[in-house]
Design an enzyme around this catalytic site. Structure first.
Site, PDB file in Angstrom:
ATOM      1  N   ASP A 109       0.877  -1.170   0.000  1.00  6.54           N
ATOM      2  CA  ASP A 109       0.000   0.000   0.000  1.00  6.54           C
ATOM      3  C   ASP A 109       0.913   1.219   0.000  1.00  6.54           C
ATOM      4  OD1 ASP A 109      -1.667   2.117   0.486  1.00  6.54           O
ATOM      5  OD2 ASP A 109      -2.391   1.407   2.431  1.00  6.54           O
TER       6      ASP A 109
ATOM      7  N   LYS B  60       2.668  11.437  -3.286  1.00  7.73           N
ATOM      8  CA  LYS B  60       1.628  10.771  -4.079  1.00  7.73           C
ATOM      9  C   LYS B  60       0.722  11.797  -4.760  1.00  7.73           C
ATOM     10  CE  LYS B  60      -1.737   7.038  -3.440  1.00  7.73           C
ATOM     11  NZ  LYS B  60      -2.230   6.087  -2.421  1.00  7.73           N
TER      12      LYS B  60
ATOM     13  N   GLU C 179      -7.334   0.580  -4.369  1.00 11.97           N
ATOM     14  CA  GLU C 179      -7.312   0.484  -2.910  1.00 11.97           C
ATOM     15  C   GLU C 179      -8.632   0.012  -2.294  1.00 11.97           C
ATOM     16  OE1 GLU C 179      -5.717   4.354  -2.073  1.00 11.97           O
ATOM     17  OE2 GLU C 179      -3.765   3.773  -2.869  1.00 11.97           O
TER      18      GLU C 179
ATOM     19  N   ASP D 140     -13.361   5.054   1.148  1.00 15.13           N
ATOM     20  CA  ASP D 140     -11.924   5.100   1.465  1.00 15.13           C
ATOM     21  C   ASP D 140     -11.446   6.548   1.482  1.00 15.13           C
ATOM     22  OD1 ASP D 140      -9.175   4.939   1.563  1.00 15.13           O
ATOM     23  OD2 ASP D 140      -8.961   3.564  -0.120  1.00 15.13           O
TER      24      ASP D 140
END
Lengths: 645, 222
Positions: A13, A77, A178, A200
């Site tokens: 992850d 990210k 994810e 999420d």
């Protein structure tokens, strides 16, 4: 455990705030901890000093971030697969220092420690750390991984993630969304059919996915989201308040002081976390003028503050429901993923959106929301490795989050693959020439839902070359667009009348070319088995050096005097021995020597920890730890209080 | 310089989407059975099952599973299924099987019976757009557009009922191997699908104007 290579296929992850690596141990996915024992590796990369080669990652980089923020990069990210024109908002809120000469359409470069790095390179350092954590754990090389990405990541963001894997010496067997990974982790324990929504809310991205579970098949029906919405944004709200208050009340130009901003950022993150458990909390941060910034904040104030941001998650949820052709009451279970879902108001909002209370239901939070994605990635890795008793019936059918289109005349977009199409998905389109003898045709590929090309994300421009010269309109060029199981686009073309394979020159709009990725591969010694041995020795030496230099400073600490004469003598002996072993080349005896010294200093470490804890304030702890342990953050060891959180 | 050519027939002599699921070329299908077939084939073809196989096997799996997914997506949706079948039968449609393909083509062919209404609606849309750009909103005009919206939605609903009857008629003609009846239904369905996509585009424009939030700030949703 993990003797075979396929058992060492890990799930990663790669998060905005934290990253994790996991693998399937028997029937259960397990998180692999780092050498400092922590399961989360903060997604922070630091270049310690000019000339020094060692790049720090995780907690070590995080502690450097506080003192020398200009040498550390976090939340990278947010920059993956993006161009300079679409990160204006990001730059207002995050202290990214970009190279001054980046042109629109070019891959970003970040300046750290006097050097420039692309976002995939920074991510590669994080991935390499995770790879090394796993190798340390298995005692064997790890070369293949499944990496998760936000479901709403576009092609460029996915490609950038895959490039980062390659630079880190990892073959990325699959990019998994994810929320889907989280569903897999939950699905392992409860083989139950029905409709599940995964909400999420991570550090920097928001995803909603709706899945249909049927006898082990996890079919994503619809997904939506926002790739710039997450816990970071909540922090920024609190941070802005603190900065404003310090600037007006204390007259300190706080925004110009990176160290202070970073200290405040840490304080507001702690406050945010505290407010999930308490009705109010206090922030306290030392100011450069010797004063302290003190602020009480209640949960009610915090909730009012963040409500507009949380509401931005509602529309993607409704859109996903519409796309799935479902009503809220059709959703059987809702799973919460991402650290931000610990906020009580988030849980309440999700319950309202999916009408859970009326049905006597609650969102699922059984699995740690920080870990569930990595666990799911490990499950998917296991499936790809051929499966085990626990996963043999499991199959993931995911979708592409965004429609794929090509620019037609007048700047409009003709959609060729609709969003929420199950992947792999393909479309074949035919093109021809507009002028006699024309030998190439340009195609502009885009992703997005808007009708005009300028409002969609440009993916790439393809130049079809080598078309045999013919009368205008006669060539018949068949172009096949294929989105693979990673959500990545592939294009091939053929001229149907002559049967010649048209040559395609691809210019990815925000991507690196293959050659560029190749040149950025970190330390070529990452791949081979022999090099692995060598690296283990280097690491063992580093470990020995760390403990030796820490022990060297130990007599300066008051706790040293609390040791017995025998203890001190024993430590002295082991130090001499380890110094010799470090210069010799035998890995096993070096490890044993380090372990022995570690054992011998354990009592001292405990005494020191006690002293540290009683000296209370965290800022002070860090300073003293740094001063007394010397290299400190470079390598947390049992005798150094490693985790400063 | 590039021109975009419409697809002609989907496949010449290749396996059709119907063949993949061993279904006859009929328009009423058992969607539960279709889903079962899709899951069963996915368990045989999906790239996850070939992750550790040779490059050639992986490429095969990618091709086969993308074909399977395209087939399932097309057959699952009754309108896409109809358009696909008509294409297999050699028919040409104005707008292919996907909606909102090429926005330029929208205004081209107005169904003859709608000429008057569409003309008026376009005038109203233009006026409303001009007003909105000036930051004005004319309630009377908005009311007209909302009524038109209701009217066109009703047309769409009744068209979908006609379409369902056509499916039954096609299936019956298939069972009876009645080519004349089949040809009759093919022509009717092509006309219906063209009309349907025309109505949907029109409605999308009306919806767009009625829910217009202002010209500023709206960014691409990616």
């Amino acid at each position: 455990m993990a003797e075979t290579e396929s058992a060492r296929l890990v799930g990663i992850d790669l998060g905005t705030t934290n990253s994790l690596v996991a693998f399937m141990q028997g029937d259960q996915p397990q998180i692999i901890p780092g050498d400092d024992g922590s399961r989360l590796v903060p997604s922070v990369v630091a270049i310690p000093a000019a000339g020094k080669e060692r790049v720090l990652v995780g907690n070590r980089a995080r502690s450097l971030l506080l003192n020398t923020p200009d040498r550390a990069v976090y939340s990278v990210k947010r920059l993956m697969g993006r161009g300079v024109d679409d990160i204006t908002e990001e730059l207002k809120l995050f202290p990214f220092r970009l190279a001054a000469d980046i042109q629109p359409g070019e891959v970003l470069r970040i300046e750290v420690g006097g050097q420039q790095y692309t976002p995939p390179e920074i991510s590669a350092y994080i991935l390499r750390q995770l790879k090394q954590n796993a190798e340390r754990y298995f005692g064997a090389p790890v070369t293949q991984a499944v990496i998760t990405v936000p479901a709403y990541f576009n092609d460029a963001q996915r490609q950038a993630t895959k490039d980062a894997g390659r630079m880190a010496g990892l073959e990325v067997l699959r990019l998994v969304n994810e929320p889907t990974a989280a569903a897999l982790a939950y699905g392992l324990d409860r083989q139950k059919d029905g409709i599940v929504a995964v909400y999420d809310l991570g550090g920097g991205t928001f995803d909603i996915s709706i899945l249909k579970l049927h006898e082990g098949i996890f079919e994503v029906i619809a997904t939506n989201g926002d790739t710039h919405l997450g816990g970071d944004d909540l922090d920024n709200l609190l941070l802005a308040i603190a900065l404003d208050e310090i600037e007006t009340e204390e007259g300190i130009p706080a925004r110009q002081q990176p160290e202070l901003v970073q200290a405040l950022r840490n304080a507001v993150i702690d406050a945010k976390i505290a407010l999930s458990a308490n009705d109010s909390t206090r922030m306290e941060v030392a100011l450069p003028n010797g004063q302290h910034y003190r602020r009480e904040i209640t949960r009610a104030q915090f909730q009012r503050l963040i409500e507009p941001i949380l509401q931005r998650t509602a529309e993607p949820c409704r859109q996903a429901l519409r796309d799935a052709g479902l009503r809220p009451a059709d959703i059987g279970e809702v799973v919460l993923v991402g650290g931000s879902t610990r906020i009580p108001r988030v849980q309440q909002l999700v319950s309202e959106l999916f009408e859970l209370p009326a049905r006597g239901k609650k969102p699922h939070t059984e699995l740690n929301p920080d870990e569930v994605v990595a666990l799911g990635a490990a499950v998917q890795a296991n499936i790809l490795a051929g499966g085990s008793a626990a996963t043999e019936e499991m199959l993931l059918l995911d979708v592409t989050p965004l429609s794929l289109g090509i620019e037609s005349l007048g700047g409009a977009v003709a959609k060729i693959i609709q969003r929420n199409s199950t992947i792999p998905a393909s479309a074949t389109e035919h093109f021809t020439t507009g002028v006699d003898g024309q030998t190439n045709v340009a195609i502009h590929v885009l992703q997005g839902e808007r009708e005009l090309a300028k409002d969609c994300r440009s993916l790439a421009r393809f130049d079809l070359k080598g078309i045999p010269p013919m009368t205008a309109g006669l060539p018949r060029i068949e172009v096949k667009f294929l989105i693979d199981a990673n959500g990545l686009l592939h294009v091939s073309a053929v001229e149907a009348r002559s049967g010649t394979q048209a040559e395609i020159a691809v210019k990815p709009t925000y991507g690196l070319t293959d050659e560029q990725v190749e040149s950025m591969i970190l330390d070529s010694f990452d791949n081979a088995e022999a090099d692995f041995q060598e690296r283990q020795l280097i690491e063992a030496r580093n470990e020995a050096s760390t403990i030796l230099s820490a022990v060297e400073k130990a007599p300066q600490h008051p706790a040293w005097q609390q040791l017995t004469e025998e203890e001190r003598a024993k430590i002295g002996e082991l130090v001499t021995e380890l110094e010799i072993l470090r210069d010799a080349g035998d890995l096993d005896s070096l490890r044993r020597g380090t372990e022995a010294l570690d054992q011998a200093t354990r009592h001292f470490a405990e005494l020191m920890m006690d002293a540290t804890v009683s000296s209370a304030l965290r800022g002070e702890t860090m300073d003293t730890a740094d001063a007394k342990i010397g290299e400190g953050p470079a390598a947390p060891h049992p005798i150094a209080p490693a985790d400063f959180r | 310089m590039q021109s975009h050519v419409q697809n002609s027939t989907a496949s010449d002599g290749e396996q059709t989407y119907f063949d993949m699921f061993s279904l006859p070329r009929k328009l009423t299908i058992d969607t539960a059975a279709l889903e079962r077939g899709f899951y069963k084939l996915s368990r045989q073809l999906h790239p996850d099952l070939y992750a550790r196989k040779s490059a050639a096997e992986q490429a095969w799996s990618l091709r086969q599973s993308s074909l399977l997914n395209d087939a399932y997506r097309t057959l699952k949706d009754p309108v896409a299924r109809t358009a696909y079948l008509l294409k297999l039968e050699g028919m040409r449609m104005e707008d292919e099987n996907t909606e909102n393909r090429d926005p330029r083509a929208k205004q081209n062919r107005v169904p003859a019976d709608l000429l008057e209404e569409v003309f008026e609606l376009n005038m109203q849309l233009e006026e409303m757009r001009a007003n909105l750009k000036m930051g004005e909103d004319d309630p009377a005009l908005r009311g007209d557009l909302e009524r038109a919206q209701v009217q066109f939605k009703a047309m769409l609903t009744s068209l979908d009922e006609d379409l369902r009857r056509a499916w039954a008629a096609w299936d019956a003609a298939m069972d009876a191997s009645d080519d004349a009846a089949k040809n009759e239904q093919k022509d009717a369905m092509v006309a219906m699908l063209d009309r349907r996509s025309y109505l949907r585009n029109l409605l999308r424009e009306v919806d767009g104007v009625l829910t217009w939030q202002g010209a500023v700030g709206e960014k691409a949703n990616i």
